[in-house]
Design a protein around this motif. Structure first.
Motif, PDB file in Angstrom:
ATOM      1  N   LYS A  80      77.127  88.339  40.105  1.00  0.00           N
ATOM      2  CA  LYS A  80      77.517  87.359  39.088  1.00  0.00           C
ATOM      3  C   LYS A  80      76.477  87.280  37.977  1.00  0.00           C
ATOM      4  O   LYS A  80      76.816  87.194  36.787  1.00  0.00           O
ATOM      5  CB  LYS A  80      77.689  85.985  39.729  1.00  0.00           C
ATOM      6  N   LEU A 114      75.526  88.417  51.763  1.00  0.00           N
ATOM      7  CA  LEU A 114      76.685  88.615  50.888  1.00  0.00           C
ATOM      8  C   LEU A 114      76.626  87.671  49.681  1.00  0.00           C
ATOM      9  O   LEU A 114      76.952  88.059  48.552  1.00  0.00           O
ATOM     10  CB  LEU A 114      77.980  88.372  51.666  1.00  0.00           C
ATOM     11  N   LYS A 115      76.211  86.405  49.963  1.00  0.00           N
ATOM     12  CA  LYS A 115      76.097  85.449  48.860  1.00  0.00           C
ATOM     13  C   LYS A 115      75.073  85.910  47.829  1.00  0.00           C
ATOM     14  O   LYS A 115      75.279  85.777  46.622  1.00  0.00           O
ATOM     15  CB  LYS A 115      75.715  84.075  49.411  1.00  0.00           C
ATOM     16  N   LEU A 116      73.935  86.444  48.355  1.00  0.00           N
ATOM     17  CA  LEU A 116      72.914  86.950  47.445  1.00  0.00           C
ATOM     18  C   LEU A 116      73.452  88.104  46.610  1.00  0.00           C
ATOM     19  O   LEU A 116      73.188  88.201  45.404  1.00  0.00           O
ATOM     20  CB  LEU A 116      71.683  87.397  48.238  1.00  0.00           C
ATOM     21  N   GLN A 117      74.218  88.977  47.304  1.00  0.00           N
ATOM     22  CA  GLN A 117      74.805  90.116  46.591  1.00  0.00           C
ATOM     23  C   GLN A 117      75.795  89.633  45.538  1.00  0.00           C
ATOM     24  O   GLN A 117      75.823  90.130  44.408  1.00  0.00           O
ATOM     25  CB  GLN A 117      75.524  91.048  47.590  1.00  0.00           C
ATOM     26  N   VAL A 118      76.637  88.645  45.956  1.00  0.00           N
ATOM     27  CA  VAL A 118      77.624  88.105  45.010  1.00  0.00           C
ATOM     28  C   VAL A 118      76.921  87.432  43.840  1.00  0.00           C
ATOM     29  O   VAL A 118      77.301  87.601  42.675  1.00  0.00           O
ATOM     30  CB  VAL A 118      78.557  87.097  45.729  1.00  0.00           C
ATOM     31  N   GLN A 119      75.850  86.639  44.187  1.00  0.00           N
ATOM     32  CA  GLN A 119      75.099  85.960  43.135  1.00  0.00           C
ATOM     33  C   GLN A 119      74.449  86.963  42.199  1.00  0.00           C
ATOM     34  O   GLN A 119      74.433  86.777  40.972  1.00  0.00           O
ATOM     35  CB  GLN A 119      74.028  85.060  43.775  1.00  0.00           C
ATOM     36  N   LYS A 120      73.920  88.042  42.813  1.00  0.00           N
ATOM     37  CA  LYS A 120      73.293  89.088  42.012  1.00  0.00           C
ATOM     38  C   LYS A 120      74.327  89.734  41.087  1.00  0.00           C
ATOM     39  O   LYS A 120      74.059  89.974  39.898  1.00  0.00           O
ATOM     40  CB  LYS A 120      72.672  90.137  42.931  1.00  0.00           C
ATOM     41  N   GLN A 149      75.845  83.896  59.709  1.00  0.00           N
ATOM     42  CA  GLN A 149      75.249  83.161  58.607  1.00  0.00           C
ATOM     43  C   GLN A 149      74.316  84.051  57.796  1.00  0.00           C
ATOM     44  O   GLN A 149      74.288  84.000  56.564  1.00  0.00           O
ATOM     45  CB  GLN A 149      74.479  81.948  59.152  1.00  0.00           C
ATOM     46  N   ASN A 202      76.403  86.306  55.820  1.00  0.00           N
ATOM     47  CA  ASN A 202      76.979  85.551  54.707  1.00  0.00           C
ATOM     48  C   ASN A 202      75.945  85.292  53.616  1.00  0.00           C
ATOM     49  O   ASN A 202      76.263  85.361  52.420  1.00  0.00           O
ATOM     50  CB  ASN A 202      77.548  84.223  55.206  1.00  0.00           C
ATOM     51  N   ASP A 203      74.698  84.982  54.065  1.00  0.00           N
ATOM     52  CA  ASP A 203      73.634  84.756  53.084  1.00  0.00           C
ATOM     53  C   ASP A 203      73.365  86.011  52.265  1.00  0.00           C
ATOM     54  O   ASP A 203      73.175  85.944  51.038  1.00  0.00           O
ATOM     55  CB  ASP A 203      72.345  84.316  53.794  1.00  0.00           C
TER      56      ASP A 203
END
Length: 577
Positions: free
Chosen positions: A352, A344-350, A338, A341-342
């Protein structure tokens, strides 16, 4: 019952070999250079687990060995995973959970073969599987894994102990000749003679095989093994010797058999070995009668029921420890996953967000470029429109006024203006020039698109009425021009103006009809005259028609021409409201 009998005279020896091997491995481990930062936690857990094992607190020992294994898995230390699994299997075997012990040992097999092994880890796994199969009477499997243990990296003393176990497997299998051949070969080894424990084991086991084959030397070797063990105060070894001698006398001297069976029972009680107590009681039951038989039978049933319950509880406890440990491990892995994943999500959000900023920036830049392009284009178009208008006005002035003005000037210079007739002619020509100039001005003047649009349009159309040509309008007032865009109203005005100008110049008609009709949010504008039409049906669009087409196209409308020579000229225009 046969299984428990086998456990008694094999189990103690196997346990001794295993513990000696593990202790030897732990001593070797002290000399290994490890990364303390990474492995100290595992080594502490292993140390705690081993201390609990030495104190026979097997539940706690199992818990810490299992925890050490899970920690080693997280740190990816293969050697300590194998080491922990071998001890877990040993504890399960101690508690009679042979199926669980087998599964735990097999769990270690995929790790074997990797570099950086824990000392003797591979050997321990193979010996553990061999011992397990030996106890469950799967002798071929036992021999297979004992041989694999011999071929692994281990010391000579351990190999002698493994060979001794192979001899036991041959004996239980009924292959007495191979067992005798093996034990006799071992007795010739100087290292075995110098090691009292192994020496006594080999002699005791050889005596046991001789007993099976009715060899007269059986008691001699059994007593020699007993003597060596007594001199070395080897209690576990003495337990095995007492039991084997009791078995030897079972058919020869019942009194002596009971005597040694009682010694075996006493020693197993002192050592807290339940299986050995049961096997000793079994011998006493077989050799007793009367009250002794009843006493030993009741004691046997009591101990057997008790140990069955205890072992079932132990199995359940081991299963619970494994389940809880797996659950905790899964939860930790889930939390770790998790967390990853968090991140990675932050990286993806960044990414984006950065992409969005980039897109917005590009849109702004593109919008700016389009704005300046359109602005520049509009400025050029205005300049071009002004230039075109100037040319058009100049052309009209030249075509329509220059010749008349020249003739009027010539007339004024050559004629006597004092006469009334010449004066009237001059005034008439001046009035004609004035009217033409006004018409040219109106063609390029401001158009009122407000509430006065209809009167302005009617006035423009009415100006083209002459004594020769009559212009009729139909349906103009039926349309709500206030709701229509100004650009479309201007277009209607200019298009009709162009058509009427062309009519005046080229058609030679005496009747023009202009009709308006609203049909499903579309305005139908029809122009028709009864003039000469177009010769050979070839329309010359240079006569103002090209401008008309462009204007209609700009308001997303359509235009159709219909002309036949001597039958007039018709134009149908449609555009959305």
């Amino acid at each position: 019952m046969a299984l428990k009998k086998l456990q008694f005279h094999l189990y103690n020896l196997l346990l001794i070999v295993f513990i000696l091997l593990q202790s030897s491995c732990e001593k070797k481990n002290q000399n290994i250079i490890t990364n303390k930062k990474d492995l100290t936690e595992i080594d502490k857990l292993l140390s705690v687990a081993h201390n609990f094992y030495e104190n026979q607190q097997f539940d706690s020992s199992y818990y810490y060995y299992n925890k050490a294994k899970n920690t080693a898995e997280i740190k990816q230390d293969t050697s300590r995973i194998i080491h922990s699994l071998s001890w877990l299997a040993q504890i399960q075997r101690n508690q009679g959970d042979y199926t669980g012990s087998e599964s735990t040992s097999i769990e270690a097999l995929p790790y074997i073969g990797n570099k950086g092994k824990f000392p003797c880890g591979e050997t321990n796994v193979f010996i553990g599987l061999g011992n397990n199969y030996l106890i469950t009477k799967e002798n071929d499997n036992a021999i297979y894994y004992f041989k694999k243990a011999i071929n692994s990296k281990t010391d000579e003393t351990t190999k002698f102990g493994i060979l001794n176990n192979i001899g036991i497997a041959y004996t239980e299998k009924g292959n007495y000749e191979k067992a005798i051949e093996l034990y006799q070969a071992l007795l010739l080894k100087k290292n075995i003679i110098d090691n009292p424990e192994i020496h006594a084991n080999v002699k005791n086991n050889l005596g046991h095989v001789y007993d099976k084959t009715k060899n007269n030397q059986a008691l001699f070797y059994l007593k020699q093994g007993l003597e060596i063990r007594a001199n070395n105060k080897n209690n576990w070894g003495l337990l095995g010797s007492f039991y084997h001698i009791a078995e030897y006398y079972k058919t020869k001297n019942v009194t002596l058999s009971c005597k040694f069976a009682l010694k075996a029972y006493g020693k197993s009680t002192k050592l807290k070995n339940v299986d050995s107590r049961l096997e000793s009681l079994k011998l006493l039951i077989q050799n007793s009668t009367g009250n002794d038989l009843k006493k030993y039978s009741l004691l046997y049933l009591k101990i057997n029921d008790s140990i069955t319950t205890v072992r079932e509880l132990a199995k359940n406890n081991f299963a619970k420890i494994k389940y809880d440990s797996k659950k905790e491990k899964d939860e930790n892995l889930k939390l770790k996953e998790q967390k990853v994943n968090d991140i990675l999500k932050l990286q993806v959000q960044k990414s984006k967000t950065q992409a969005l900023y980039f897109v917005i920036l590009m849109i702004l830049i593109l919008t700016g470029l389009i704005y300046f392009y359109l602005k520049s284009k509009n400025r050029r178009e205005k300049i071009q429109a002004a230039y075109t208008t100037e040319i058009k006005i100049a052309k009209k002035l030249h075509d329509e006024l220059a010749n008349d003005l020249y003739q009027m000037i010539t007339f004024a210079e050559t004629q006597d203006l004092s006469t009334e007739n010449n004066k009237e002619t001059l005034l008439h020509n001046l009035d004609t020039i004035y009217l033409r100039t006004r018409n040219i001005s109106k063609e390029n003047s401001y158009i009122d698109t407000g509430i006065n649009f209809i009167p302005t349009l009617k006035e423009m159309i009415t100006d083209f009425n002459t004594d020769i040509a009559n212009v009729l309008i139909s349906g103009l007032d039926s349309i709500n021009w206030i709701s229509i865009e100004n650009t479309k109203k201007i277009t209607v005005y200019r298009v009709l103006q162009e058509l009427l100008v062309n009519m005046k110049k080229h058609s030679n008609c005496n009747l023009v009809v202009i009709s308006f009709k609203l049909n499903n949010n579309t305005i139908d504008l029809n122009y028709s005259d009864n003039g000469i039409g177009v010769k050979d049906q070839k329309i010359n669009k240079k006569n103002g028609l090209e401008n008309i087409e462009k204007r209609i196209e700009d308001i997303e409308g359509t235009i159709d021409y219909n002309s036949k020579s001597s039958r007039g000229f018709t134009v149908n225009i449609k555009f959305p409201v």
